[in-house]
Design a protein around this motif. Structure first.
Motif, PDB file in Angstrom:
ATOM      1  N   GLU A  45      35.887  48.472  44.857  1.00 14.21           N
ATOM      2  CA  GLU A  45      36.965  47.897  45.673  1.00 14.21           C
ATOM      3  C   GLU A  45      37.459  46.553  45.161  1.00 14.21           C
ATOM      4  OE1 GLU A  45      34.040  49.008  46.812  1.00 14.21           O
ATOM      5  OE2 GLU A  45      34.355  50.463  48.409  1.00 14.21           O
ATOM      6  N   ALA A  46      36.596  45.814  44.461  1.00 15.94           N
ATOM      7  CA  ALA A  46      37.058  44.509  43.967  1.00 15.94           C
ATOM      8  C   ALA A  46      38.154  44.688  42.924  1.00 15.94           C
ATOM      9  CB  ALA A  46      35.890  43.724  43.377  1.00 15.94           C
ATOM     10  N   SER A  47      38.073  45.780  42.186  1.00 18.31           N
ATOM     11  CA  SER A  47      39.078  46.039  41.165  1.00 18.31           C
ATOM     12  C   SER A  47      40.417  46.417  41.807  1.00 18.31           C
ATOM     13  CB  SER A  47      38.605  47.148  40.228  1.00 18.31           C
ATOM     14  OG  SER A  47      39.627  47.469  39.312  1.00 18.31           O
ATOM     15  N   SER A  48      40.396  47.396  42.709  1.00 17.46           N
ATOM     16  CA  SER A  48      41.657  47.833  43.310  1.00 17.46           C
ATOM     17  C   SER A  48      42.299  46.703  44.101  1.00 17.46           C
ATOM     18  CB  SER A  48      41.432  49.064  44.192  1.00 17.46           C
ATOM     19  OG  SER A  48      40.408  48.835  45.128  1.00 17.46           O
ATOM     20  N   VAL A  49      41.513  46.072  44.968  1.00 15.36           N
ATOM     21  CA  VAL A  49      42.076  45.026  45.829  1.00 15.36           C
ATOM     22  C   VAL A  49      42.399  43.773  45.013  1.00 15.36           C
ATOM     23  CG1 VAL A  49      41.562  43.483  47.768  1.00 15.36           C
ATOM     24  CG2 VAL A  49      40.981  45.920  47.897  1.00 15.36           C
ATOM     25  N   GLY A  50      41.534  43.437  44.092  1.00 14.16           N
ATOM     26  CA  GLY A  50      41.762  42.236  43.283  1.00 14.16           C
ATOM     27  C   GLY A  50      43.029  42.340  42.452  1.00 14.16           C
ATOM     28  N   VAL A  51      43.201  43.449  41.752  1.00  9.27           N
ATOM     29  CA  VAL A  51      44.386  43.605  40.903  1.00  9.27           C
ATOM     30  C   VAL A  51      45.650  43.617  41.760  1.00  9.27           C
ATOM     31  CG1 VAL A  51      45.627  45.191  39.376  1.00  9.27           C
ATOM     32  CG2 VAL A  51      43.178  44.766  39.011  1.00  9.27           C
ATOM     33  N   CYS A  52      45.670  44.445  42.803  1.00  8.98           N
ATOM     34  CA  CYS A  52      46.896  44.591  43.598  1.00  8.98           C
ATOM     35  C   CYS A  52      47.238  43.304  44.349  1.00  8.98           C
ATOM     36  CB  CYS A  52      46.775  45.769  44.553  1.00  8.98           C
ATOM     37  SG  CYS A  52      46.800  47.352  43.692  1.00  8.98           S
ATOM     38  N   SER A  53      46.229  42.457  44.616  1.00  8.71           N
ATOM     39  CA  SER A  53      46.508  41.208  45.342  1.00  8.71           C
ATOM     40  C   SER A  53      47.333  40.244  44.502  1.00  8.71           C
ATOM     41  CB  SER A  53      45.194  40.541  45.759  1.00  8.71           C
ATOM     42  OG  SER A  53      44.513  40.023  44.618  1.00  8.71           O
ATOM     43  N   CYS A  54      47.446  40.499  43.226  1.00 12.19           N
ATOM     44  CA  CYS A  54      48.211  39.602  42.344  1.00 12.19           C
ATOM     45  C   CYS A  54      49.651  40.081  42.161  1.00 12.19           C
ATOM     46  CB  CYS A  54      47.535  39.523  40.976  1.00 12.19           C
ATOM     47  SG  CYS A  54      45.834  38.965  41.059  1.00 12.19           S
ATOM     48  N   LEU A  55      50.029  41.141  42.874  1.00 12.94           N
ATOM     49  CA  LEU A  55      51.345  41.744  42.627  1.00 12.94           C
ATOM     50  C   LEU A  55      52.344  41.405  43.712  1.00 12.94           C
ATOM     51  CD1 LEU A  55      50.164  45.304  41.500  1.00 12.94           C
ATOM     52  CD2 LEU A  55      50.631  43.278  40.088  1.00 12.94           C
TER      53      LEU A  55
END
Lengths: 322, 330
Positions: A45-55
């Motif tokens: 979840e850190a990958s999905s949420v982390g990446v998308c939080s920068c968009l």
């Protein structure tokens, strides 16, 4: 880089929502209420949420067969997602896609892709279109360590770099390509080292550390938006569940999985971080989990109360102009 | 209406000039496009007139079609040049699993205005890997439209419709026909997808064709006329959607049919036509429907062998004669 406390709390909340969605989906799948196959990203979840939080809202994302987290992280509606998993008419794709082929173009999600690495050539088109239309959007393609070995990845990474397309290649290295471990399918340990061959940055990231994922992604997004081209981010993580739900997993021992669950769960790690910094306490935490469970309960009811499509609806949506 | 004589290449280029001028989201993408205005000179003038919208790519067919798919999903109208239609094999996932499926599997959320321009056909001594006619593969994939024009006027009217269409179109243009000339109307016009043309009226036998098959039928009809056989020619122009109404009304008149295509015989589009014709017209037919097609081998290099393998005017004449004489013998 000091991250805003309220925002981190919101991202924690979102990771909990992803975890809850997938846990509940797994239960309903096991109970036989969800047809077909589902592939869970629990532990990533850190990958999905982390990446998308920068968009930004209008940035593009393409996801994979293991894509629930990316969908939710980009802002997908839980009810329509759940209804799609249940094969209902009210689902995102009116029951034509299911878990593996889900999309919400209204929020920039150009689709999950059932073909491993299938999204990569398409992201090149999204990136090229951004360049042609001269907008400040970026395009992110999630893919796994298994997908990294498809030949199309070579074509796309070279093209994206030579044309300086605003793309972030978000590789989630969860160590397992279906039943095949990384060490027998990949000639290198850090797949991101391949970026050198395309003259673009390749970054290894602790993919279970939300803040580390954000740091790498923010840099890649900045680079893409400023016209400097693509970045390959390799979020090192681990697939806690089988390849698909119901996978007997004879190919690996629980002893390999346990340390990731106990010592490297991205949600637990974020919880510790937030508690240490005084941003989160146990009472707040319980409410976050309870709220997520309530939201899922509502989504499940919505799905189960929704009608199945009429069989003849299978003949709709093929062409715009038949 | 004013007509000029144009080659198929010139008709294509003129159509694309018009469409790119009309709509700035239209662009062309592929290998070696700008140095010679396309491998066959088919895009003459476009590199000068639209330098930012005709784009050379690396030799990366999957990525090229991927760029087409992804840009079609995000507001553009790409035309992908596949160099030789044989190279569809290098991007089949992008064509079959992506372009054809995306609108449907996502429940109609999006459109896919993509044209894949494929120069196909044999007869230029290019041998096995540069000579195929693979249109039937794509007819078999729900979600793709398939256009195979013959005359320059068809090329122009159909490519314009294909570019404006919101669905993915496989556009096969025969390499041997690029320099063929024909009358093309000067004023702007479109030919709708899914509309066949009766290009010669006749009463004895219907020759159903498309692409290069049309020219075989045209020559054959002249020869047949000298033998008192009056052939009607139906040029399908679009295989999907298919204008079966025009085929059926023609055969209702002639009661005999021959299918003609340059693709090899087995599993070719002629087989589909035969199936459809017998379903609709079994009681009316005076003879079995004959198929004229290439031999079922990869195209050989040496000229005599290639000529032997390709369908010829004499094959069409013979098939039509046998359809007509079958009636006589019953």
């Amino acid at each position: 880089m000091a991250e805003d406390a309220g925002m981190l709390l919101e991202l924690y909340n979102r990771m909990v929502t992803v975890r809850t969605f997938e846990t509940v989906a797994g239960e309903y799948f096991a109970a036989g209420e969800i047809p077909g196959f589902i592939h869970l990203s629990i532990g990533q979840e850190a990958s999905s949420v982390g990446v998308c939080s920068c968009l930004q809202a209008d940035d593009y994302v393409i996801t994979t067969h293991r894509g629930h987290g990316h969908m939710i992280a980009k802002g997908a509606d839980l009810k329509r997602m759940t209804a799609e998993l249940f094969g209902r008419k009210t689902g995102y794709c009116k029951g034509k896609g299911g878990s593996m082929h889900i999309a919400d173009f209204s929020i920039g999600i150009l689709g999950a892709n059932g073909v491993v690495a299938g999204g990569l050539p398409i992201i090149a088109g999204a990136g090229f279109s951004i360049k042609m239309r001269k907008t400040d959007q970026v395009a992110v393609c999630f893919f796994g360590d298994g997908a990294a070995n498809r030949g199309t990845v070579h074509e796309v990474m070279n093209l994206a770099s030579v044309w300086k397309l605003p793309i972030i290649f978000a590789l989630e290295n969860n160590q397992w390509a279906s039943t095949t471990p990384l060490e027998v399918s990949c000639a290198v340990e850090d797949i991101s080292c391949r970026a050198a061959g395309y003259n673009m940055p390749g970054v290894v990231v602790d993919g279970n550390d939300l803040i580390a994922v954000r740091k790498a992604t923010l840099e890649a997004v900045e680079r893409a938006r400023s016209g400097k081209g693509p970045t390959l981010i390799e979020n090192k993580t681990y697939r806690i569940r089988g390849h698909f739900e119901g996978d007997p997993q004879k190919y690996r021992a629980q002893a390999e999985i346990t340390p990731w669950q106990e010592k490297n769960d991205p949600i637990k790690r974020m919880y510790d971080y937030l508690v240490t910094d005084g941003i989160l306490d146990e009472k707040m935490n319980l409410k976050i989990w309870d709220d997520a469970a309530a939201a899922l309960e509502e989504a499940i009811s919505y799905a189960k109360d929704s009608p199945f499509p009429e069989p003849e609806e299978a003949l709709e949506d093929l062409f715009v102009n038949p | 209406m004013t007509e000029r004589i144009l080659s198929a290449s010139a008709a294509l280029s003129e159509a694309l000039h018009e469409e790119m001028k009309r709509d700035e989201t239209v662009f062309i993408l592929g290998e070696d496009l700008t140095a010679h205005a396309g491998l066959f000179g088919q895009f003459k003038g476009l590199p000068e007139n639209f330098p930012d919208r005709i784009i050379d790519t690396p030799i990366s067919e999957a990525a090229i079609v991927g760029v087409g798919v992804g840009s079609a999903l995000t507001g553009m109208r790409p035309i992908v040049d596949l160099h030789f239609s044989d190279f569809v094999t290098c991007c089949m996932d992008e064509l079959v699993n992506q372009a054809a499926k995306i609108r449907y599997m996502f429940g109609g959320q999006v459109k896919m205005p993509l044209v894949v321009w494929c120069p196909d056909g044999a007869g230029i001594r290019a041998a096995a890997q540069h000579s195929q006619s693979l249109e039937a593969w794509f007819v078999h994939v729900p979600g793709l439209k398939v256009v195979v024009p013959s005359e320059p006027a068809d090329v122009k009217g159909l490519i314009k419709s294909a570019v404006r269409d919101d669905d993915p179109v496989m556009f096969f243009q025969n390499k041997n026909l690029f320099s063929r000339q024909g009358p093309v109307q000067k004023e702007e016009y479109l030919i709708p997808l899914g509309k066949a043309a009766v290009k010669r009226q006749g009463k004895d036998v219907t020759l159903i064709c498309y692409g290069s098959g049309y020219y075989l039928c045209l020559e054959a009809a002249k020869i047949l006329a000298g033998q008192n056989i009056d052939a009607e020619i139906v040029d399908l122009r679009t295989l999907k959607p298919l204008d079966m109404d025009t085929v059926i009304s023609s055969i209702k008149k002639t009661r005999r049919a021959v299918t003609v295509h340059e693709a090899c015989l087995t599993g070719g589009f002629g087989a589909e036509l035969c199936a459809l014709i017998q379903e609709e017209l079994f009681d009316l037919l005076k003879a079995p429907v004959k198929r004229v097609a290439a031999r079922d081998v990869p195209m050989p290099f040496s000229p005599a062998m290639e000529d032997f393998c390709m369908p010829k005017v004499a094959d069409v004449v013979e098939a039509a004669r046998s359809a007509v004489s079958w009636t006589a013998s019953r």
